[in-house]
Each structure stands twice: as C-alpha cells, then as structure tokens.
Design an enzyme around this catalytic site. Structure first.
Site, mmCIF file in Angstrom:
data_model
loop_
_atom_site.group_PDB
_atom_site.id
_atom_site.type_symbol
_atom_site.label_atom_id
_atom_site.label_comp_id
_atom_site.label_asym_id
_atom_site.label_seq_id
_atom_site.Cartn_x
_atom_site.Cartn_y
_atom_site.Cartn_z
ATOM 1 N N GLY A 1 0.909 -1.095 -0.136
ATOM 2 C CA GLY A 1 0.035 -0.002 0.134
ATOM 3 C C GLY A 1 0.788 1.318 -0.146
ATOM 4 O O GLY A 1 2.211 1.009 -0.437
ATOM 5 N N GLU B 1 -18.877 9.773 0.483
ATOM 6 C CA GLU B 1 -18.504 9.476 -0.994
ATOM 7 C C GLU B 1 -19.513 8.345 -1.572
ATOM 8 O O GLU B 1 -20.063 8.783 -2.635
ATOM 9 C CB GLU B 1 -16.981 9.273 -1.077
ATOM 10 C CG GLU B 1 -16.265 10.563 -0.966
ATOM 11 C CD GLU B 1 -14.605 10.395 -0.847
ATOM 12 O OE1 GLU B 1 -13.973 11.286 -0.606
ATOM 13 O OE2 GLU B 1 -14.336 9.077 -0.491
ATOM 14 N N GLN C 1 -0.889 10.332 3.795
ATOM 15 C CA GLN C 1 0.010 10.807 4.153
ATOM 16 C C GLN C 1 0.869 10.418 5.151
ATOM 17 O O GLN C 1 1.799 10.770 5.451
ATOM 18 C CB GLN C 1 -0.385 12.492 4.317
ATOM 19 C CG GLN C 1 -0.255 13.297 3.068
ATOM 20 C CD GLN C 1 1.134 13.256 2.324
ATOM 21 O OE1 GLN C 1 2.036 13.366 2.820
ATOM 22 N NE2 GLN C 1 1.006 13.195 0.966
HETATM 23 C C1 LIG Z 1 -12.363 3.560 1.211
HETATM 24 C C2 LIG Z 1 -11.154 4.449 1.742
HETATM 25 C C3 LIG Z 1 -10.903 5.672 1.434
HETATM 26 C C4 LIG Z 1 -9.986 6.271 1.699
HETATM 27 N N1 LIG Z 1 -9.887 7.671 1.376
HETATM 28 C C5 LIG Z 1 -8.630 8.582 1.607
HETATM 29 C C6 LIG Z 1 -8.501 9.804 1.310
HETATM 30 O O1 LIG Z 1 -9.322 10.396 0.623
HETATM 31 N N2 LIG Z 1 -7.372 10.440 1.727
HETATM 32 C C7 LIG Z 1 -6.498 9.771 2.365
HETATM 33 O O2 LIG Z 1 -5.356 10.420 2.618
HETATM 34 N N3 LIG Z 1 -6.619 8.350 3.095
HETATM 35 C C8 LIG Z 1 -7.692 8.011 2.633
HETATM 36 N N4 LIG Z 1 -7.663 6.566 2.974
HETATM 37 C C9 LIG Z 1 -6.836 6.020 3.795
HETATM 38 C C10 LIG Z 1 -5.457 5.606 3.015
HETATM 39 O O3 LIG Z 1 -5.906 4.894 1.997
HETATM 40 C C11 LIG Z 1 -4.611 4.719 3.967
HETATM 41 O O4 LIG Z 1 -4.365 5.473 5.176
HETATM 42 C C12 LIG Z 1 -3.417 4.100 3.330
HETATM 43 O O5 LIG Z 1 -3.777 3.256 2.480
HETATM 44 C C13 LIG Z 1 -2.805 3.366 4.446
HETATM 45 O O6 LIG Z 1 -1.732 2.772 3.588
HETATM 46 P P1 LIG Z 1 -0.923 1.497 4.545
HETATM 47 O O7 LIG Z 1 0.195 1.355 3.512
HETATM 48 O O8 LIG Z 1 -0.663 1.726 5.735
HETATM 49 O O9 LIG Z 1 -2.028 0.375 4.273
HETATM 50 P P2 LIG Z 1 -2.812 -0.232 2.868
HETATM 51 O O10 LIG Z 1 -2.834 0.882 1.937
HETATM 52 O O11 LIG Z 1 -4.090 -0.710 3.542
HETATM 53 O O12 LIG Z 1 -1.770 -1.247 2.527
HETATM 54 C C14 LIG Z 1 -1.489 -2.628 3.196
HETATM 55 C C15 LIG Z 1 -0.804 -3.512 2.475
HETATM 56 O O13 LIG Z 1 -0.415 -4.622 3.272
HETATM 57 C C16 LIG Z 1 -0.840 -5.783 2.447
HETATM 58 N N5 LIG Z 1 -1.139 -6.986 3.627
HETATM 59 C C17 LIG Z 1 -2.011 -6.789 4.750
HETATM 60 N N6 LIG Z 1 -1.650 -7.774 5.529
HETATM 61 C C18 LIG Z 1 -1.070 -8.469 4.874
HETATM 62 C C19 LIG Z 1 -0.268 -9.872 5.265
HETATM 63 N N7 LIG Z 1 -0.670 -10.733 6.416
HETATM 64 N N8 LIG Z 1 0.670 -10.616 4.405
HETATM 65 C C20 LIG Z 1 0.819 -9.705 3.170
HETATM 66 N N9 LIG Z 1 0.361 -8.576 2.898
HETATM 67 C C21 LIG Z 1 -0.365 -8.222 3.600
HETATM 68 C C22 LIG Z 1 -2.068 -5.431 1.752
HETATM 69 O O14 LIG Z 1 -2.266 -6.415 0.858
HETATM 70 C C23 LIG Z 1 -1.729 -4.203 1.359
HETATM 71 O O15 LIG Z 1 -0.815 -4.144 0.312
HETATM 72 C C24 LIG Z 1 -8.659 5.752 2.613
HETATM 73 C C25 LIG Z 1 -8.965 4.622 2.986
HETATM 74 C C26 LIG Z 1 -10.043 3.699 2.421
HETATM 75 C C27 LIG Z 1 -10.190 2.417 2.879
#
Ligand SMILES: Cc1cc2nc3c(=O)[nH]c(=O)nc-3n(C[C@H](O)[C@H](O)[C@H](O)COP(=O)(O)OP(=O)(O)OC[C@H]3O[C@@H](n4cnc5c(N)ncnc54)[C@H](O)[C@@H]3O)c2cc1C
Length: 468
Positions: free
Chosen positions: A20, A181, A332
């Site tokens: 992500g 949304e 962010q």
């Molecule tokens: C519907 C929605 C709308 C959003 N809108 C906004 C917005 O408008 N503006 C904004 O700034 N933020 C928004 N967000 C929040 C933002 O998307 C998240 O804060 C961000 O994606 C977090 O990034 P991350 O890498 O921590 O997690 P994620 O993007 O969730 O990535 C997690 C990753 O870990 C992987 N993973 C999980 N568990 C495992 C495992 N056991 N083994 C291997 N891989 C694993 C997943 O496949 C994924 O690739 C939104 C979120 C959602 C759900």
C-alpha cells in the site's frame, strides 16, 4: 549472507510487508540505498484506496486504482516483489513466515517494515460483514458494485412494490469520507446515470440513507464543514440519520437506534455498505506479542518515537497499522512514516545520524468529495466547500495515482462521468456478488489460503464437528 531464491544476498536486507502507500513509498525511498529490498504483499497490486468508492459505483475500473506493484518497481533493481500472505514474524531469529497458497516460505531480514494496514471493524459484530461489505480492497469494491447494480437489476424483475422498495433502499453505515462519498455516488447513480435505464420502476425513487452515531457527517472536519456536508447531501436527497447507531443487520433489513431518544427503527434494505471503523491488521498483534509493544483499541501498534516496535530495534511499523498520537490513518501518514523509516535504515547502514530521530507528522490537510463538482477541504485554518474544493480534490488524487497510464485513463473516465453522467465501468459478474459467501462456506476466508489440502482439512474438521 543468506540464501534467497537461489541467490546469495550480502547486502543489508530490508523486508517490507505490504504494497500500500506505506510499503510502496518505503521501497521507493530505499531505491538508491545500499540495500536489497523485498516486498511481500498479499495482492500483486498497489491499491489507491481513496478511489475505491469510484470502482464500487462504476466510474473507474479496478486497473486504474490498482496498478501492478511489480510494474511500478520494475526499474528499481534492488527491489524484489513477492506475492504472499505473511502469517508469522519471528523477531528473535529475524524471519518472516509467509505462504502463497500451498507453498510455505520463509524470508530472513535485517530490517523489517510492517506496512500491513488496517481492515474493517464491525465493532464485535463480524457477522454484519456478510450483509454489509466494507470497503478496503478491490474485492470489496467489486462485490459492492455487483450488489448495487444487482439491486437495480432485481428490482426490474420484481412485481411486489414493497420488495421493489426494499431493493431500492441503500443504507450506508458510517459518515466519514468513504460513507459520504458512497452515499453521494449511489444517489447520483440513481438520479442521473440510471435514470432512463429501467422500465419497471423509476430509479430516481431509490432511497439512500446515511447512518452515523455522530451528530454530523465528517466528524474530523469539524461541525462547520460537517453541517455544510449535511446540507449538500440533503440537497441530493440523501436521508441523514445522524446520532444513530446500527444495532442489527440481516439480509433483508437494518435495525437502527437513535442515541438521543432511544427509539428503534427497522429499515427494509437489501444493499448495505459498511464504512465505519477500522481494525489493525492481525500482524499488529503478532508483532506486539513478540516485541512487548502495546496495541491500541483498534489493534494498531503503539510504536516508539522512531516507529520501531517494542524492544525490536529492527522492526518498524508504518502507515495505518501504527499508532502515533495525532497521526490520522490517511495516505500522508503512511507516506511520511515510510520515508522517515527509510531514512533511519539508510542512516544506520551509513553509520550517521538520521535527519530526524523522532517521527513528526506534517498535516497537509483533509478533503472529501460529496458528489460531482462538490467537495469539502480543510488545510490548517483554511476551509473550502463546493467547486474549488472539488477541483483541488481531483488534482491531488490524480497526482497520487501511481503511473502515468493510470493517471491518463482515470482522467478520461472522470471526463466521461462528470461531463455526461455516464459510467463506463458497470461490468459486474455473479462471482463478484457471491464469491464472499462461497469462500465463507469453504471456510477459507478471503486470505488467499484457498488450496487443495486446506479445503480437505476444512472439510475433515467440519465432518468431525458435525458427524452425520
Ligand atoms: C475507502 C477508503 C478511502 C480512503 N480515502 C482516503 C483519502 O481520501 N485520503 C487519504 O489520505 N486517505 C484515505 N484513505 C486512507 C488511506 O488509503 C490509508 O491511510 C493508506 O492506504 C494506508 O496505507 P498503508 O500502507 O498503511 O496500508 P494499506 O494501503 O492498507 O496497505 C496494506 C498492504 O498490506 C498488505 N497486507 C496486509 N496484510 C498482509 C499480510 N498478512 N501479508 C502480506 N500482505 C499483507 C495489503 O495487501 C496491502 O498491500 C482511505 C482508505 C479507504 C479504505
């Protein structure tokens, strides 16, 4: 030095769990570092979650918001991308245990970045998920798309007016950005896109109900923008049930309770969307148990100031899975924490002090769209609503979509959708609609563990539990 898929690795090995925002930006920030980077993620794509609702409502196709991680990193020669589900982390021996279907694997690390994000929380009512899917993954968005368009299709076949009403009542739970949304988009779909498509009923009569326990939508944006959002949604004919919580959900209805007067109401509805509450990835619990770190109520790891976990100096948590007071679960937060951790790792290898010892979040503001040409935004003390906010929203979201091709095709689809009310991503399949139920019956969840011996094991356990 250790063996990794037939090759010897001598450099510092950084393993990143997740692709992500946290995982991808950490990998990119290590591009020029003297390290080998391995990303292990359970999906082969990098998901742009903020636009999931547009996939669910037919504006965008899944490929626009979920480009292949492998392709994004193809020119980064120190990065390897592996598809798999991480199941355990041995922090003592520095090994990640993971699997790709029936192939079980282990990968050693020198530094580990856990960027596994968060899933949906049903506040202890996980059974609601069957009837009200959340919105965290491409699977979720495609399932919801199939359910939303499928409800209209079923209404075309129905003769009983009460059944038609039930099919055309959409309940969205949670009035944060995603709920707002979704509600706005389902309304636009019913009022404009599908207006002339059916003969048995008038799609404009569909009801969209937004439910939240807070007094106004978008609580983090404050009462002023919350009220402006409420008015805009009401203008679109979204029915607002604020100060109201969901107490039960089944296939046919949603039961809600008003927090002010305690009254209960049953809303007949076939299609429900859950956009409330987050729960940290189960890997958070594993890391906490192994390192002595604490978890907050949402299952996020309470990290040290340098984003390490508990007593493990080489295990970092970034993004939605970390808990740092004042840092929201937004893109962010994940991007900045990923870059911070990459800098710490590079500095450690170089034997120099990092740019910053303690993670500090820089709030660039928040925004949410309400409908076509309408959004709200807050940047420090600056607040805006309406068209200007919507333009800013479009620009910033386009900027952060990974890859020029995806940006261009998103822009084209937006033009089709915003200028003509048309939606070019309306394809749905029966598998998308029933896949979750089928997986639940197999007992394999949606974790990618669907494999021959496991299905046999599950069947055997079921037989033992329920001998005929
Ligand atoms: C519907 C929605 C709308 C959003 N809108 C906004 C917005 O408008 N503006 C904004 O700034 N933020 C928004 N967000 C929040 C933002 O998307 C998240 O804060 C961000 O994606 C977090 O990034 P991350 O890498 O921590 O997690 P994620 O993007 O969730 O990535 C997690 C990753 O870990 C992987 N993973 C999980 N568990 C495992 C495992 N056991 N083994 C291997 N891989 C694993 C997943 O496949 C994924 O690739 C939104 C979120 C959602 C759900």
């Amino acid at each position: 030095m250790y063996l990794k898929y037939g090759g010897l690795m001598s450099r510092h090995h950084v393993v990143i769990i997740g692709s992500g925002f946290g995982g991808l930006f950490a990998a990119k920030a290590l591009k020029k570092a003297d390290v080998d980077v391995t990303i292990i993620a359970r999906t082969s794509h990098h998901l742009f979650q903020p636009l999931l609702y547009q996939v669910a409502t037919g504006i965008l196709s899944d490929s626009e918001i979920a480009p292949s991680t492998r392709e994004i990193l193809k020119n980064q020669s120190n990065a390897t991308v592996l598809l798999g589900l991480v199941e355990d982390i041995d922090t003592e021996n520095k090994v990640v245990h993971w699997r790709n279907h029936n192939r079980e694997m282990t990968t050693n690390y020198d530094s580990l970045i856990v960027a596994a994000g968060a899933g949906q929380s049903y506040f202890g009512n996980d059974q609601f998920a069957t009837y009200a899917p959340g919105m965290k993954t491409i699977d979720d968005a495609l399932e919801l798309r199939a359910r939303i368009f499928g409800a209209f299709e079923l209404a075309e076949l129905e003769t009983n007016p009460a059944e038609i009403e039930k099919l055309l009542t959409f309940v969205v739970v949670g009035a944060g950005p995603t709920g707002v949304e979704m509600a706005g988009q389902i309304r636009e779909l019913a009022s404009h896109t599908l207006r002339k498509d059916f003969r048995n009923f008038d799609p404009r009569k569909a009801r969209v109900i937004l439910v939240d326990g807070a007094p106004h939508p978008l609580p983090p944006f404050g009462p002023e923008l919350g009220e402006a959002t409420r008015k805009s949604l009401e203008k679109l004919d979204v029915e607002m049930l604020m100060d109201t919580i969901v107490t039960d959900i089944d296939p046919e209805q949603v039961t809600v309770k008003n927090l002010k007067d305690g009254s209960e109401q049953v809303i007949p509805s076939v299609c429900k969307v859950w956009a409330a509450g987050v729960q940290g990835s189960p890997l958070g619990k594993i890391v906490a148990e192994k390192t002595g770190a604490e978890l907050d109520r949402a299952g996020r790891v309470v990290v040290n100031p340098d984003l390490t976990a508990g007593n493990a100096q080489d295990v970092f948590i970034v993004g939605d899975l970390m808990f740092v007071p004042g840092v929201p679960g937004v893109a962010q937060g994940a991007i900045q924490s990923a870059r911070f951790v990459a800098d710490i790792i590079k500095s450690r290898i170089a034997g120099v002090a990092p740019k910053k010892e303690k993670f500090e979040y820089f709030d660039k503001g928040s925004m949410a769209t309400i409908s076509k040409f309408q959004a709200v935004m807050k940047m420090g003390k600056f607040k805006a609503t309406g068209f200007i906010a919507w333009l800013a929203w479009c620009f910033l979201h386009l900027l952060y979509i990974a890859g020029f091709k995806a940006q261009l095709s998103t822009l084209l689809r937006w033009m089709i959708s915003f200028l003509s009310n048309g939606r070019s991503a309306r394809t749905t399949t029966n598998q998308q609609m029933v896949g979750r139920l089928a997986l639940e019956q197999l007992g394999a969840g949606s974790s990618g563990k669907l494999l021959v011996n496991e299905m046999e094991e599950t069947a055997a356990e079921d037989t033992e539990a329920n001998p005929a």
